[in-house]
Write a protein that holds these residues in place. Structure first.
Motif, PDB file in Angstrom:
ATOM      1  N   VAL A 142       0.841  -1.195   0.000  1.00  0.00           N
ATOM      2  CA  VAL A 142       0.000   0.000   0.000  1.00  0.00           C
ATOM      3  C   VAL A 142       0.876   1.244   0.000  1.00  0.00           C
ATOM      4  O   VAL A 142       2.075   1.173   0.270  1.00  0.00           O
ATOM      5  CB  VAL A 142      -0.944   0.038   1.236  1.00  0.00           C
ATOM      6  CG1 VAL A 142      -1.916  -1.130   1.218  1.00  0.00           C
ATOM      7  CG2 VAL A 142      -0.165   0.079   2.527  1.00  0.00           C
ATOM      8  N   ARG A 143       0.242   2.377  -0.311  1.00  0.00           N
ATOM      9  CA  ARG A 143       0.887   3.684  -0.195  1.00  0.00           C
ATOM     10  C   ARG A 143       0.072   4.516   0.789  1.00  0.00           C
ATOM     11  O   ARG A 143      -1.139   4.663   0.622  1.00  0.00           O
ATOM     12  CB  ARG A 143       0.916   4.388  -1.546  1.00  0.00           C
ATOM     13  CG  ARG A 143       2.040   3.908  -2.457  1.00  0.00           C
ATOM     14  CD  ARG A 143       2.251   4.822  -3.631  1.00  0.00           C
ATOM     15  NE  ARG A 143       1.643   4.647  -4.918  1.00  0.00           N
ATOM     16  CZ  ARG A 143       1.135   3.577  -5.497  1.00  0.00           C
ATOM     17  NH1 ARG A 143       1.056   2.483  -4.899  1.00  0.00           N
ATOM     18  NH2 ARG A 143       0.657   3.586  -6.694  1.00  0.00           N
ATOM     19  N   ALA A 144       0.746   5.036   1.804  1.00  0.00           N
ATOM     20  CA  ALA A 144       0.070   5.913   2.766  1.00  0.00           C
ATOM     21  C   ALA A 144      -0.231   7.237   2.073  1.00  0.00           C
ATOM     22  O   ALA A 144       0.658   7.856   1.499  1.00  0.00           O
ATOM     23  CB  ALA A 144       0.939   6.127   3.993  1.00  0.00           C
ATOM     24  N   GLN A 145      -1.490   7.665   2.132  1.00  0.00           N
ATOM     25  CA  GLN A 145      -1.901   8.906   1.485  1.00  0.00           C
ATOM     26  C   GLN A 145      -1.901  10.078   2.455  1.00  0.00           C
ATOM     27  O   GLN A 145      -1.428  11.146   2.129  1.00  0.00           O
ATOM     28  CB  GLN A 145      -3.285   8.744   0.868  1.00  0.00           C
ATOM     29  CG  GLN A 145      -3.294   7.739  -0.250  1.00  0.00           C
ATOM     30  CD  GLN A 145      -4.675   7.609  -0.844  1.00  0.00           C
ATOM     31  OE1 GLN A 145      -5.638   7.261  -0.157  1.00  0.00           O
ATOM     32  NE2 GLN A 145      -4.784   7.890  -2.124  1.00  0.00           N
ATOM     33  N   ARG A 146      -2.485   9.848   3.646  1.00  0.00           N
ATOM     34  CA  ARG A 146      -2.522  10.932   4.634  1.00  0.00           C
ATOM     35  C   ARG A 146      -2.853  10.356   6.002  1.00  0.00           C
ATOM     36  O   ARG A 146      -3.482   9.311   6.112  1.00  0.00           O
ATOM     37  CB  ARG A 146      -3.533  12.007   4.256  1.00  0.00           C
ATOM     38  CG  ARG A 146      -4.965  11.563   4.243  1.00  0.00           C
ATOM     39  CD  ARG A 146      -5.900  12.679   3.759  1.00  0.00           C
ATOM     40  NE  ARG A 146      -7.234  12.207   3.569  1.00  0.00           N
ATOM     41  CZ  ARG A 146      -8.175  12.217   4.511  1.00  0.00           C
ATOM     42  NH1 ARG A 146      -7.923  12.699   5.699  1.00  0.00           N
ATOM     43  NH2 ARG A 146      -9.381  11.756   4.256  1.00  0.00           N
ATOM     44  N   GLU A 147      -2.449  11.097   7.013  1.00  0.00           N
ATOM     45  CA  GLU A 147      -2.767  10.693   8.372  1.00  0.00           C
ATOM     46  C   GLU A 147      -4.212  11.078   8.664  1.00  0.00           C
ATOM     47  O   GLU A 147      -4.615  12.216   8.433  1.00  0.00           O
ATOM     48  CB  GLU A 147      -1.806  11.371   9.352  1.00  0.00           C
ATOM     49  CG  GLU A 147      -1.879  10.821  10.757  1.00  0.00           C
ATOM     50  CD  GLU A 147      -0.762  11.354  11.631  1.00  0.00           C
ATOM     51  OE1 GLU A 147       0.196  10.609  11.885  1.00  0.00           O
ATOM     52  OE2 GLU A 147      -0.850  12.532  12.041  1.00  0.00           O
TER      53      GLU A 147
END
Length: 128
Positions: free
Chosen positions: A61-66
């Protein structure tokens, strides 16, 4: 006591979320969980969420935002949970005990207390 930094991947795909069950013998055994774990000293929380998701589920996965930060004291220790909205980067099926769970089913599952705010946020998103 300084809380343990924990990064958590909240992965949604077609109205389903990636959820597992904590193993017997682990703290909070039998509770459901999103993939995640301790942040290493050489990585950002976002990268930790990506790494932990890959290690636990076999899905990149790619973290997009907190999304949210929650501090909570459990009998086994204090934690600071950093929840990250993550996007699929592969279409591999998840490794057990992780599976795709429908959004509406999340409210019926037993999650650790510190997950209450993120579960409420995800439930509210369904109606917006």
């Amino acid at each position: 006591m300084t809380p343990a930094e924990i990064a958590i991947a909240v992965v949604e795909h077609k109205g389903h979320f990636l959820v597992g069950e904590r193993a017997a013998g682990a703290p909070l055994a039998g509770h459901r969980e999103f993939p995640g774990g301790k942040v290493r000293s050489d990585e950002s929380p976002a990268l930790a969420a990506e790494r932990e998701c890959w290690e636990e589920t076999g899905i990149r996965v790619r973290a997009q935002r907190e999304l949210l930060v929650v501090e909570h004291d459990y009998p086994h220790g204090a934690v600071r949970l950093r929840f990250f909205k993550c996007q699929l980067a592969s279409d591999d099926p998840p490794c057990a005990p992780f599976q795709w769970i429908e959004r509406r089913q999340l409210a019926t599952l037993r999650f650790p207390e510190a997950n209450r705010a993120i579960l409420n946020m995800l439930a509210a998103d369904e109606h917006s």
